[in-house]
Design a protein around this motif. Structure first.
Motif, short mmCIF file in Angstrom:
data_model
loop_
_atom_site.label_atom_id
_atom_site.label_comp_id
_atom_site.label_asym_id
_atom_site.label_seq_id
_atom_site.Cartn_x
_atom_site.Cartn_y
_atom_site.Cartn_z
N ALA B 28 0.84 -1.20 0.00
CA ALA B 28 0.00 0.00 0.00
C ALA B 28 0.87 1.24 0.00
N LEU B 29 0.34 2.30 -0.61
CA LEU B 29 0.98 3.61 -0.56
C LEU B 29 0.07 4.54 0.23
N PHE B 74 2.58 -7.39 4.75
CA PHE B 74 1.99 -6.07 4.49
C PHE B 74 3.10 -5.04 4.44
N VAL B 75 3.18 -4.36 3.31
CA VAL B 75 4.23 -3.38 3.11
C VAL B 75 3.58 -2.02 2.87
N THR B 76 4.06 -1.01 3.57
CA THR B 76 3.48 0.32 3.41
C THR B 76 4.57 1.33 3.07
N GLN B 77 4.26 2.14 2.09
CA GLN B 77 5.18 3.18 1.64
C GLN B 77 4.49 4.52 1.91
N ASN B 78 5.21 5.49 2.46
CA ASN B 78 4.60 6.80 2.75
C ASN B 78 5.19 7.86 1.84
N ALA B 88 2.00 11.90 -10.29
CA ALA B 88 3.21 11.19 -10.69
C ALA B 88 3.64 10.17 -9.61
N ALA B 89 3.50 10.58 -8.35
CA ALA B 89 3.87 9.68 -7.25
C ALA B 89 2.98 8.45 -7.25
N LEU B 90 1.68 8.68 -7.49
CA LEU B 90 0.73 7.56 -7.53
C LEU B 90 1.06 6.64 -8.70
N GLU B 91 1.32 7.23 -9.85
CA GLU B 91 1.60 6.41 -11.04
C GLU B 91 2.87 5.59 -10.88
N MET B 92 3.85 6.21 -10.23
CA MET B 92 5.11 5.49 -10.02
C MET B 92 4.90 4.29 -9.10
N VAL B 98 2.10 -1.49 -6.65
CA VAL B 98 1.23 -1.14 -5.52
C VAL B 98 -0.22 -1.11 -6.00
N GLN B 99 -1.09 -1.82 -5.27
CA GLN B 99 -2.50 -1.90 -5.69
C GLN B 99 -3.44 -1.12 -4.79
#
Lengths: 321, 395
Positions: B28-29, B74-78, B88-92, B98-99
């Protein structure tokens, strides 16, 4: 001490009374324990035990009373004869529920803050093991043969099966939201796990480690959300399961074979935990929001009395003799 | 504005029963879009750098503990991003696999991000309260963890009706979000039978937010601003922009309570909330992050917990599978609110009780007793299905 007595509530009906047991009720808000006589159904004593008493149990010989004193981060041990503090046990922070091994030792304590089950030797008062479990461990139960300890974790929503010899988790069973309490049948074949927010009790086959049924509840006129199962007790023959339904203010009477609900007994507000007298004549319930306990006549499946205790009664334990 | 790039990958080394090859990774982002804002009036409200992310960190810990029993990771990126770099951040992140995107942004940005994600990811709105996002502007790939303005205002209105404080003096700010909030209060008043006996607008004339001994002027100005109103029971402040509401309590011309954006406030979370086992939850958060939990933290925690719960039950990591489960009959989650939370399938809004808080303690929780609904009592809060403008295929 068997004798014939007439209970006023029976309106003149005389019944052979079983031995009088001592009933202990932890009053979460009062920092006290109320002591009652199971024969007269009256409060005989109240004593201070420390900040926020919740989980409560009596040792196998009836001589000691164990209390989770949550806000003091300890388990206190009282002498049941004198009601004096004997010593404290290292429990880890904020202990709420625990279970004693059938042999009387050790004690298994759930530590909600640290995601651990702490195993404490009640004789040496030393910590034997700390077992990592799911998030917010809550309910603790031990199999009648003493080989398996069950812990329920409220945010992980699992019943963890822990080997009492190796202190390792060997199985996990998913249950519904916020599992609160675990209870074995006396023959050890079935395990019941209540889910407070899920509103169900999961029936687990202990040898297969599999959920085999989900007990659901429906009370006309009450919103689904208010049905929040907490305490669970099963009769010695496994024929009847009692489930305390929290803010639904009722205890469900469930058939132990078909798992169908037979009746709902109206008790006090926010019914929480329960305990049988050893002869299983009575079932006592703590009603947190009405500051009383209800007495259920097990044979008649009727609530026969409610007794005022301290503020916010949480747990109840009854002496074995 | 400087890029603030915080990446927090939480991968535990805990052993699990499942074979490594079978291990599912749920990535997740958490995307926080920071728009330049004036400082809050009270320094107690200064936003911490890790606002929202701190809740995500706790959720990821919780999820990992569950995951280790299930063979899931579970992996989270902030990411904290300025508005022009958010897409752009979302697309990357999506390109990296990331789903799930948890978004802390205003409503136009939420829509932009949801549309950019398309069918490649599920977007969870953890901040924007705009009712439009749940109605005419709803999206099939967008779920709402944060409550809508209508849910918050209905929660307060139910309590005020229960109190029999039916006559309201509504003071709204001059910003668009204040007007939207005031409209939600007008709607709540109509819905529950309150009467708005007086309305005033507090103009934001700009200037410094805090000045030394500014209270001297406040003590003179607020009474004057609130005088000569018809008799009322309670003053309602609609001030999402945080311009004036906190000045109202104790300064009103008449001795009346204040509610809404100050005084008695409808919120998702408060650090004093201890009911339903929340004490342990608060303590876990504070131990991990060294500060109190804010509503934004709670909402991100809840978004990630919702995802984890769906992944646990479906044993899947695919966003289409999880979304279907979340909107179905079987999903429910406990979130320290005393009852299970579920989604409104027609618009993707999470049903939830709303806390009504004072400065120091919890005052009440809505829905209030006696407000009934044929589906769920929680649907007495907010815009209900028959009035909803959200029309999504298959819902």
């Amino acid at each position: 001490m068997k004798k014939m007595i007439c209970l006023a509530v029976f309106a003149g009906l005389c019944a052979p009374a079983a031995g009088a047991y001592t009933v202990y009720v932890s009053n979460e808000k009062d920092n006290t324990v109320s002591v009652l006589d199971s024969e007269t159904l009256e409060v005989t004593d109240t004593f201070d035990v420390g900040q926020r008493p919740r989980g409560i149990l009596v040792s196998k010989d009836g001589k000691q009373l164990y209390i989770c004193v949550s806000d003091e981060d300890t388990v206190k041990v009282f002498d049941t004869a004198t009601l004096k503090l004997l010593h404290t046990l290292p429990s880890g922070p904020d202990p709420e529920q625990f279970a004693l091994h059938p042999s009387g030792n050790p004690l298994y304590i759930a530590n909600e803050d640290d995601n651990l089950v702490t195993v404490v030797d009640v004789k040496t008062q030393l910590v034997l093991a700390e077992i990592p479990v799911g998030v917010e461990p809550e309910g603790v139960a031990i199999s009648p043969d003493g080989k398996v300890v069950i812990n329920t974790s409220e945010t992980t929503n699992m019943a963890h099966f822990i080997d009492t010899t190796s202190y390792e988790i060997f199985e996990n069973v998913l249950v519904d939201q916020r599992p609160r309490y675990a209870q074995f049948t006396d023959d050890g074949s079935l395990l019941f796990v209540s889910a407070e927010i899920g509103g169900t009790v999961t029936v687990i086959d202990v040898t297969k480690h599999q959920a085999i049924h989900k007990i659901t509840f429906e009370i006309p006129g009450l919103p689904d959300e208010t049905i929040q199962p907490v305490g669970v007790k099963v009769t010695a023959d496994g024929s009847i399961i009692y489930v305390a339904l929290g803010p639904a203010n009722r205890v469900a009477v469930v058939d132990g074979k078909t798992f169908e609900v037979l009746d709902y007994l109206l008790v006090g507000q926010r019914v929480w935990q329960m305990a049988f007298t050893p002869d299983q004549k009575y079932l006592f319930t703590t009603n947190g929001n009405s500051n009383d306990i209800s007495v259920i006549d097990v044979a008649r499946q009727k609530v026969i009395k409610s007794i005022q205790v301290g503020q916010q009664p949480w747990g109840v334990a009854i002496s074995p003799n | 504005m400087q890029w603030i790039f915080v990446i927090c990958l939480i991968v535990t080394g805990l052993s699990c029963g499942a074979n490594a090859a079978e291990k599912q990774v749920i990535s997740a982002l958490v995307l926080r879009v920071d728009t330049p804002k004036t400082k809050p009036i009270s320094r107690l409200d200064l936003p911490p750098d890790d606002l929202g992310f701190a809740g995500g960190a706790l959720a990821t810990e919780d999820n990992q503990t569950t995951g280790r029993f299930m063979g899931q990771e579970f992996v989270t990126q902030n990411i904290a991003s300025p508005p022009d770099e958010a897409v752009a951040a979302l697309e990357m992140a999506i390109a990296d696999g990331v789903q799930y995107i948890v978004v802390l942004a205003d409503a136009p940005m939420v829509l932009k991000l949801a549309d950019a994600a398309g069918n490649k990811a599920l977007v969870l709105n953890a901040l924007a309260p705009d009712d439009a996002l749940r109605n005419d502007e709803c999206r099939a790939n967008l779920l709402h963890i944060a409550p809508s303005r209508a849910m918050l205002t209905d929660a307060l209105a139910q309590f005020l009706i229960w109190k029999k404080w039916r006559n309201w003096f509504l003071v709204e700010g001059s910003h668009p979000e204040d007007k939207a909030l005031a409209d939600a209060y007008r709607r709540a008043a109509r819905k529950f039978g309150a009467k708005i006996v007086e309305e005033r607008v507090f103009e934001d004339t700009g200037g410094a937010r805090r000045t030394d001994s500014g209270h001297v002027q406040v003590q003179k100005q607020v009474p004057v601003f609130t005088q000569r109103a018809p008799d009322y029971d309670v003053m309602i402040a609609a001030d999402e922009a945080d311009i004036f509401a906190v000045y109202l309590p104790f300064h009103t011309w008449e001795a009346r309570p204040v509610a809404g954006s100050a005084g008695l406030r409808p919120v998702t979370w408060h650090p004093a909330q201890e009911a339903w086992g929340a004490t342990q939850f608060q303590r876990r958060f504070e131990k991990l992050n060294g500060r109190y939990m804010r509503p934004e933290d709670y909402q991100v925690w809840l978004a990630l917990r919702v995802l984890s719960e769906a992944a646990t039950r479906t044993r899947s990591d695919r966003h289409d599978v999880l979304e279907k489960y979340l909107l179905g009959d079987d999903f429910e989650i406990a979130a320290f609110k005393g009852e299970k939370l579920t989604f409104r399938p027609w618009n993707g809004q999470l049903r939830q009780p709303i806390l009504l808080v004072g400065a120091r303690v919890l005052v009440s929780v809505s829905p209030q007793e006696g407000f009934l609904h044929q589906v769920s009592q929680l649907d007495t809060l907010g815009i209900d299905q028959p009035e909803s403008g959200c029309r999504l295929e298959g819902r």
